[in-house]
Design an enzyme around this catalytic site. Structure first.
Site, PDB file in Angstrom:
ATOM      1  N   GLY A 197       0.788  -1.220   0.000  1.00  0.00           N
ATOM      2  CA  GLY A 197       0.000   0.000   0.000  1.00  0.00           C
ATOM      3  C   GLY A 197       0.822   1.273   0.000  1.00  0.00           C
TER       4      GLY A 197
ATOM      5  N   ASN B 214      -4.731  -1.392  -0.069  1.00  0.00           N
ATOM      6  CA  ASN B 214      -4.453  -0.781  -1.368  1.00  0.00           C
ATOM      7  C   ASN B 214      -5.495  -1.248  -2.380  1.00  0.00           C
ATOM      8  OD1 ASN B 214      -3.298   0.348  -3.604  1.00  0.00           O
ATOM      9  ND2 ASN B 214      -1.376  -0.795  -3.498  1.00  0.00           N
TER      10      ASN B 214
ATOM     11  N   SER C  54      -0.214  -5.270  -5.744  1.00  0.00           N
ATOM     12  CA  SER C  54       0.423  -6.341  -6.520  1.00  0.00           C
ATOM     13  C   SER C  54       0.436  -7.609  -5.672  1.00  0.00           C
ATOM     14  CB  SER C  54       1.856  -5.944  -6.891  1.00  0.00           C
ATOM     15  OG  SER C  54       1.868  -4.830  -7.736  1.00  0.00           O
TER      16      SER C  54
ATOM     17  N   GLY D 192       5.181  -5.753  -0.953  1.00  0.00           N
ATOM     18  CA  GLY D 192       5.729  -5.058   0.200  1.00  0.00           C
ATOM     19  C   GLY D 192       5.620  -5.872   1.472  1.00  0.00           C
TER      20      GLY D 192
ATOM     21  N   GLU E  57       4.474  -7.019   4.933  1.00  0.00           N
ATOM     22  CA  GLU E  57       3.110  -7.012   5.459  1.00  0.00           C
ATOM     23  C   GLU E  57       3.109  -7.341   6.944  1.00  0.00           C
ATOM     24  OE1 GLU E  57       0.495  -9.442   3.182  1.00  0.00           O
ATOM     25  OE2 GLU E  57       0.609  -8.153   1.413  1.00  0.00           O
TER      26      GLU E  57
END
Length: 944
Positions: free
Chosen positions: A105, A156, A160, A386, A388
């Site tokens: 995000g 987000n 991705s 990313g 998490e």
């Protein structure tokens, strides 16, 4: 150092903070975020804060501002790091890569798109078709991969759910010629289940909401996402995502990339197959497992281009090889549900990998010979999931994602540290040891052979007999009990945030994360029954068949155990890190300002210490001088010292900063930001004075340039004017040179056109010529002829423009009645009478005489004669020997009116208003009208 931003926006480079602390870092980051500055630097690392709103800082005008500029010449921006990577690749012929990291995000995907957009915009100035095609393919591939690999999450809207590394290949001129995409660990579990508030992959919703009804009917599906078990959780979410428009955009992008119509149709069929599989339910009839909604089997048969009985058999039975024997084992309901879900996940993953491979087939460099075309260089762009940290416990995919981020963070620290050390050694500056969080201990905890979590997981999966997630957790507790970064409820009984026999916690560099072992074994094995592979391989759809090549193997041939998901992911991460380490790296660190996606809220979260451990600022001597030389009299405008290094030393000594700097071989190093800011302040003060000086000099230069241009123009104008005047005078002189010898004294000669400046001169010249011509003609005349000429001139002046014919071509006699040639019968008698009148009235001479037709007040006409002397006007009767009838003294005549026409009408006006009206009469070949001018001239003479 970043320029052109005042301190009201905070420090553009975090290494310039006076005190390196988390509070200082966050305060500066918050200030810049609130001022709309979402990009900052940590040395040469770009820090990007997700603004959660559209910003107008990516247009063509902004691209031009960063094109070809050094990193510190413009305010911080993604375009600056992209341009630095491109210049290093093009100028130094180096392979480079841009690593984009950050938690989920934080805006990594958008950052990668803007970097791709910039690289595409600054290449290919000649717009060659092939290069444009490659650029278009690379940009369009993003759109397709996002549709099939991204999803809306709680963090987000376009997260991705796979890792992507793209290599962009460039030729020796710096133009893109192709590329290659590597994808990592697609979160395929999202296909069958999502957390509350999240959606499955975009592609499902785009198909349902964007596809035409005819296409949906052919796929045996309907528009409502809530009708399908696999995606109904996400189908109930109201989202700002425009799935309808995205469907059309993705379809167009696939066509542009080069997907055929059959291939695109197969992708839609696979998506529909997965949706229908989720609605497939199983029941029991005695000991037999059966499919409850058999209509779906018929639809699946059409979508997969196979036989209905084959679909049903694959769903309900598993073929097992025992030695040489092959038996069919019926599934239980649980096994059938497991197989169905495994098939759905596997089909989607295979489709996604096939899409990536298909894009690579189209965009990869082909027929490139380095000997002919030069070295092929590469810019890599890494956009990977990313880190998490969730409030609930994480699962297998989250564990792999966080391991990946640990691996990349370790690479980042190592490379930055390595770069710093190498630069200090190269410049001869002593290196100071730096304490920092070493991610290697976490990396080893996960991937170390025989001791790491992945090895323990693989070992548990290989155990004979029933293997459970709890067995895996027991192995972790046994082998990692003393590890400082691992704990579980068994190892920490008092930690009630962890569940017994389910959870374990790892202390990552970004924080502690708890994971649930539920599903680790199944996801790691990634079991898909061979029957499904054979079913799909035997499809009559060639695209679908090509996705499952291992389906051609018979059951007895499948003997080798496939690699586990953890091992495959670990190997791909090791390979990725090796690939990145072989290139010159550039970094973008993305930060999420808050958890509620607000463009206004900034919460505390964020590595400055490595970069700030030694000196905050360093610059080569020539560039340092170029920026600061104006603040010292020893270096402005240019120094005469032995070297730039000596000049920099002299400058800093004159400013009193020699205690805060170190001098390397090619660079000057400044330790504290205060010194740098003081230099900047002095420079800013001097710049104002220099600007004023330059403005003065430049304005003077402009004035002198304008003066010289005006003076040159004036000189040219004068010379040209003299040339035109001389040319005109020479031309006049040439044309009129022999006019004295000409028959008409040059009257036929055409005057040349004078220049503008000589128009009045030409008029005077013509007047002179006319006077000369007239004088030449007149000087040869007798006195009588001169008088006649003067009379004609006077008549011409009076009647000019009033009469068409003035009789200038013949001589004017005046006293016409005494002419024996005109009046042979009466001339003598008229002469006699005029002589008597002269003796009687004592006049000096006769001015005019002519026969006229008189008109009286009763409009009756009679023949009469008019005689004008210098004292009287006589009216005579020609029929009575010119007997005088009336004598009018000239002083009683007030005026004469002459008709402009051919009627020869003349009116003599008298004081008593008894005007005499007559018409002059013609007598011979010369019309009397020509003498009207003479008559009038005579009258004017008398009156004057």
């Amino acid at each position: 150092m970043a320029e052109h931003e005042s301190l009201e926006f905070g420090k553009a480079d975090f290494v310039l903070l006076d005190n390196v602390s988390m509070d200082e870092f966050m305060a500066n980051l918050k200030l810049r975020f609130e001022k709309g500055r979402i990009y900052s630097y940590i040395g040469e690392v770009v820090v990007s804060v997700n603004p959660y709103r559209a910003m107008n800082i990516y247009g063509r005008d902004v691209i031009e501002q960063y094109k070809g500029r050094e990193l510190y010449e413009r305010p911080p921006h993604l375009f600056a790091i992209a341009d630095a990577a491109y210049k290093a690749m093009k100028r130094r012929n180096k392979d480079t890569c841009i690593v984009i990291s950050g938690e989920s995000g934080a805006g990594k995907t958008e950052a990668s798109k803007y970097i791709m957009q910039y690289i595409a915009a600054i290449t290919n100035p000649n717009q060659r078709a092939e290069v444009e095609r490659v650029k278009n393919m690379l940009l369009k591939s993003n759109c397709v991969l996002e549709a099939f690999g991204n999803a809306k999450t709680n963090r987000n809207d376009n997260s991705s759910r796979f890792g992507k590394y793209m290599d962009i290949n460039f030729d020796f001129k710096g133009d893109p010629i192709g590329g290659h995409i590597n994808n990592y660990l697609l979160e395929k579990s999202r296909v069958i289940v999502q957390q509350e508030g999240e959606r499955s992959f975009h592609s499902f919703y785009q198909l349902l909401k964007g596809a035409p009804d005819s296409l949906l009917r052919s796929l045996h599906i309907q528009k409502d996402p809530k009708a399908y078990n696999y995606i109904k959780v996400g189908g109930q979410i109201k989202s700002g995502i425009n799935d309808n428009a995205d469907f059309k955009a993705v379809a167009d992008a696939m066509k542009v990339i080069g997907f055929t119509g059959d291939e695109i149709q197969t992708v839609y069929k696979i998506l529909a197959t997965i949706l229908l599989l989720g609605n497939l339910s199983f029941g029991v009839d005695g000991d037999v497992t059966l499919i409850e909604n058999t209509k779906l089997v018929s639809a699946l048969k059409d979508l997969l281009s196979t036989k209905e009985e084959n679909v049903e058999k694959a769903m309900l039975y598993r073929t097992v090889a025992t030695g040489r024997d092959v038996i069919e084992k019926q599934h239980t309901v649980k096994e059938a549900n497991y197989g169905r879900d495994a098939l759905a996940k596997a089909i989607y993953e295979r489709m996604f990998c096939w899409i990536v491979g298909r894009i690579n087939d189209i965009i990869e460099v082909k027929n490139y010979d380095a000997k002919v075309h030069g070295k092929n260089t590469v810019i890599g762009v890494l956009d990977i999931y990313g880190f998490e940290i969730s409030k609930t416990t994480g699962f297998f995919e989250q564990f792999c994602i966080n391991y990946c981020n640990e691996k990349l963070q370790q690479l980042f620290i190592q490379l930055v540290l390595k770069q710093e050390q190498e630069e200090y050694q190269r410049e001869g500056i002593p290196w100071k040891h730096i304490d920092y969080f070493n991610n290697q201990i976490i990396v080893d905890l996960v991937e170390q052979q025989h001791k790491g979590i992945f090895s323990i997981l693989d070992e548990a999966c290989m155990n004979v007999g029933k293997v459970t997630d709890e067995v895996f957790l027991q192995g972790l507790n046994t082998k990692l009990a003393k590890h400082a970064h691992f704990t579980s409820r068994k190892l920490a009984p008092t930690d009630k945030t962890l569940e017994f026999d389910r959870d374990f916690r790892i202390r990552h560099y970004a924080g502690d994360v708890a994971y649930s072992v539920v599903g680790f074994i199944d996801k790691n094995k990634d079991t898909l029954f061979q029957d499904f592979k054979r079913l799909l391989y035997n499809s009559s759809n060639p695209v679908l068949r090509g996705m499952w090549p291992e389906g051609k193997l018979r059951i007895t041939e499948v003997t080798k155990r496939p690699l586990t998901a953890a091992t495959l992911f670990k190997n791909s991460m090791i390979s990725l890190v090796e690939n990145l380490a072989s290139k010159e790296p550039y970094y973008v660190r993305c930060i999420k300002p808050n958890e509620v996606k607000s463009p206004l809220l900034f919460e505390r979260h964020a590595n400055v210490r490595v970069r700030r451990a030694g000196f905050a600022y360093r610059q080569t001597y020539p560039r340092f001088l170029q920026r600061y030389k104006m603040i010292s009299e020893f270096t402005w405008p240019n120094h005469d010292l032995a070297s730039d290094k000596a000049a920099v030393k002299s400058l800093l000594k004159s400013c009193g900063f020699e205690h805060d700097v170190a001098y390397g071989n090619t660079k000057v190093f400044i330790r504290t930001p205060r010194t740098l800011f003081s230099l900047e302040e002095q420079r800013a003060d001097m710049v104002k004075r220099i600007v004023l000086f330059l403005q003065k000099v430049w304005r003077g230069t402009l004035a002198r340039m304008r003066y010289r241009r005006m003076r040159a123009a004036l000189i040219i104008l004068r010379a040209y004017r003299r040339y035109k005047v001389k040319s005109y005078i020479k031309d006049v002189n040439r044309r009129f040179k022999n006019v004295k010898n000409m028959k008409d004294y040059g009257r036929h000669v055409k005057w040349p056109t004078p220049p503008k400046v000589l128009r009045r001169f030409e008029e005077a010249l013509r007047s002179i010529y006319n006077r000369w011509w007239a004088w030449t003609l007149i000087k040869s005349l007798s006195p009588e002829e001169r008088l006649q000429v003067r009379a004609k001139v006077a008549g011409f002046e009076v009647l000019k423009g009033h009469r068409t014919d003035l009789g200038l071509q013949r001589s004017w006699e005046g006293n016409y009645l005494v002419s024996e040639w005109d009046y042979p019968d009466t001339a003598s008698s008229f002469t006699l009478i005029s002589g008597e009148l002269q003796r009687r009235d004592k006049f000096m001479r006769v001015l005019f005489s002519c026969n006229v037709r008189k008109i009286n007040r009763f409009n009756k006409s009679e023949d009469r004669t008019v005689l004008i002397t210098d004292r009287h006007l006589y009216k005579m009767d020609p029929t009575k020997q010119y007997k005088p009838m009336k004598s009018i003294p000239l002083y009683n005549v007030t005026g004469v009116s002459v008709s402009p026409g051919k009627d020869q009408l003349v009116v003599f006006h008298t004081k008593d208003n008894r005007d005499l009206v007559v018409c002059l009469q013609e007598k011979r070949k010369w019309p009397i009208q020509v003498d009207l001018s003479h008559f009038l001239r005579t009258w004017v003479t008398l009156c004057s």
